[in-house]
Design a protein around this motif. Structure first.
Motif, PDB file in Angstrom:
ATOM      1  N   LYS A   1     -39.295 -21.350  37.662  1.00 57.52           N
ATOM      2  CA  LYS A   1     -39.322 -20.051  36.987  1.00 57.52           C
ATOM      3  C   LYS A   1     -39.925 -19.006  37.919  1.00 57.52           C
ATOM      4  O   LYS A   1     -41.005 -19.214  38.488  1.00 57.52           O
TER       5      LYS A   1
ATOM      6  N   LEU B   1     -44.222 -17.103  41.549  1.00 55.53           N
ATOM      7  CA  LEU B   1     -44.973 -15.970  42.088  1.00 55.53           C
ATOM      8  C   LEU B   1     -46.472 -16.156  41.853  1.00 55.53           C
ATOM      9  O   LEU B   1     -47.292 -15.903  42.750  1.00 55.53           O
ATOM     10  N   ALA B   2     -46.837 -16.613  40.666  1.00 55.97           N
ATOM     11  CA  ALA B   2     -48.256 -16.857  40.368  1.00 55.97           C
ATOM     12  C   ALA B   2     -48.817 -17.944  41.273  1.00 55.97           C
ATOM     13  O   ALA B   2     -49.981 -17.863  41.716  1.00 55.97           O
TER      14      ALA B   2
ATOM     15  N   ARG C   1     -43.610  -6.787  46.453  1.00 59.93           N
ATOM     16  CA  ARG C   1     -44.372  -7.981  46.084  1.00 59.93           C
ATOM     17  C   ARG C   1     -43.572  -9.246  46.370  1.00 59.93           C
ATOM     18  O   ARG C   1     -44.114 -10.238  46.865  1.00 59.93           O
ATOM     19  N   TRP C   2     -42.288  -9.212  46.051  1.00 62.84           N
ATOM     20  CA  TRP C   2     -41.464 -10.389  46.287  1.00 62.84           C
ATOM     21  C   TRP C   2     -41.286 -10.667  47.780  1.00 62.84           C
ATOM     22  O   TRP C   2     -41.284 -11.822  48.203  1.00 62.84           O
TER      23      TRP C   2
ATOM     24  N   GLU D   1     -41.609 -16.201  37.683  1.00 68.28           N
ATOM     25  CA  GLU D   1     -42.995 -15.772  37.472  1.00 68.28           C
ATOM     26  C   GLU D   1     -43.985 -16.888  37.799  1.00 68.28           C
ATOM     27  O   GLU D   1     -45.083 -16.623  38.316  1.00 68.28           O
ATOM     28  N   ASN D   2     -43.641 -18.127  37.464  1.00 67.30           N
ATOM     29  CA  ASN D   2     -44.529 -19.242  37.774  1.00 67.30           C
ATOM     30  C   ASN D   2     -44.648 -19.452  39.279  1.00 67.30           C
ATOM     31  O   ASN D   2     -45.721 -19.758  39.806  1.00 67.30           O
TER      32      ASN D   2
ATOM     33  N   ARG E   1     -32.872  -9.508  35.749  1.00 65.75           N
ATOM     34  CA  ARG E   1     -33.942  -8.522  35.753  1.00 65.75           C
ATOM     35  C   ARG E   1     -33.352  -7.121  35.875  1.00 65.75           C
ATOM     36  O   ARG E   1     -32.440  -6.887  36.676  1.00 65.75           O
TER      37      ARG E   1
ATOM     38  N   HIS F   1     -33.314 -15.316  34.719  1.00 65.14           N
ATOM     39  CA  HIS F   1     -33.488 -14.692  36.033  1.00 65.14           C
ATOM     40  C   HIS F   1     -32.896 -13.285  36.088  1.00 65.14           C
ATOM     41  O   HIS F   1     -32.999 -12.625  37.117  1.00 65.14           O
TER      42      HIS F   1
END
Length: 387
Positions: free
Chosen positions: A285, A290-291, A39-40, A287-288, A32, A30
């Protein structure tokens, strides 16, 4: 107490990121260097809107920002989420908005902006008031930096809590009494005081297995526990939960929702929730998650129905952590006819003075509080035991 469908809803908002590797985050994936903040923010708002759609007409009593380093969440994002909460639901006039924070100067510098965004309570992870102990615990701050952050927090927020860890290796009763007295002198309304435990798979477990870590023995741990209860009560912050102490009226309303087994919505990566008889889990996760939000409009990984017996058992286990105890009629209603309490064990524990039943309310006594885990193991029937 209000029935489940009428009780205020709690919201947990998980911000998973740390900007650099630090000992506070268990998930190094996590970390970054940079985050697409816009976006978040939009993804969190979408995840929130999904929960609002499936939980309409509720009143929100608390919002809790937790996770990696939520105090580094942009204040604009915090404000946008709080505006959305007020747009989706009715909010309590005394809405509690808590943010977890590490006691670093970088985070403390942002407290005023977060307060302006609407946060009115902060939970500060001081951990210890001893530099040697902080190094042992792997903390990045020292005592001076931690206390400076506490000063800043008390100036910025209406309500402040911080936590300490006791029963550390080599810690004597006298040392803990001195440390706790100093902590109580800061005048916060709430303290979380945890005894150090060794969890499997952690650095502490490795050190203990190699003989390099020795925790206080049972008698010393009991002495530390009893001193904590006496000193906090004398200072006007009695225990209201196993490890939490507060001035009357200053209890964590958000955490009370968990312990009273109320509904709570969890949004953001890895967040858990409870919607009546459903347990929700978000993708862990970042990214998962967010997707999933981009694809589905929410970050849910699963929505699992909870059996009546499971709900009743969970409510019992959580509720007996509180000094107020549990309503046995409510446990019975949640169970839907299933037996969850071993009545023979209950009678024995009551005769031993470890639990107390008054009408339909069951609570663990002060004498039993130190033995809570053992009491719960005796009290709760397993599914394989006859009713």
């Amino acid at each position: 107490m209000l029935m489940d469908g009428q009780a205020p809803l709690a919201l947990y908002i998980h911000w998973p990121f740390c900007v650099s590797k630090c000992p506070y985050c268990d998930f190094n994936s996590h970390v970054r260097a940079s985050v697409d903040q816009a976006r978040w923010r939009e993804a969190l708002l979408a995840d929130l809107a999904h929960e609002a759609a499936v939980l309409p007409g509720r009143q929100v009593g608390s919002v809790f920002f937790g996770g990696g380093t939520p105090s580094l969440m942009p204040s604009e994002t915090v404000a946008a989420l709080l505006d959305a909460v007020a747009g989706h639901w009715r909010v309590a006039s005394d809405l509690e908005i808590t943010l977890e924070a590490n006691p670093s100067s970088v985070e403390a510098a942002r407290f005023a902006d977060l307060a302006a965004a609407g946060v009115n309570r902060v939970s500060l992870g001081l951990q210890a008031l001893d530099d040697t102990a902080l190094r042992f615990l792997g903390r990045a701050h020292d005592v001076a930096e931690g206390l400076a952050a506490l000063d800043t927090a008390q100036a910025a927020f209406a309500r402040v809590s911080f936590d300490l860890i006791t029963a550390r290796p080599g810690q004597s009763l006298g040392e803990w009494e001195t440390e706790l007295a100093r902590a109580l002198a800061f005048g916060t309304e709430h303290l979380s005081l945890y005894q150090l435990t060794v969890e499997p798979g952690t650095r502490f477990a490795t050190e203990a297995a190699a003989g390099r870590l020795t925790l206080p023995d049972g008698d010393t741990a009991a002495d530390l526990w009893e001193a904590t209860r006496v000193m906090t009560a004398a200072a006007g912050l009695p225990a209201y939960e196993t490890s939490n102490h507060a001035r009357p009226g200053a209890e964590s309303r958000h955490n009370l929702t968990y312990w009273r087994y109320g509904d709570y919505a969890g949004i953001g990566p890895g967040a858990h929730g409870r919607r009546g008889a459903l347990a929700t889990v978000r993708r862990k996760k970042p990214e998962n998650w967010l997707a999933a939000v981009d694809r589905n409009g929410h970050g849910l990984e699963s929505e699992e129905p909870l059996a009546p017996r499971t709900r009743a058992t969970e409510a019992l286990l959580m509720g007996l952590r509180l000094t107020e105890g549990v309503d046995l009629k409510r446990i019975e209603a949640l169970a839907g006819g299933a037996e969850v309490i071993d009545t023979r064990a209950l009678d024995l524990l009551a005769r031993q003075g470890l639990v107390e039943r008054t009408g339909e309310r069951l609570r663990v006594t002060e004498a039993g509080a130190l033995l809570l885990d053992a009491i719960l193991a005796e009290l709760v029937l397993t599914e394989f035991e006859p009713a």
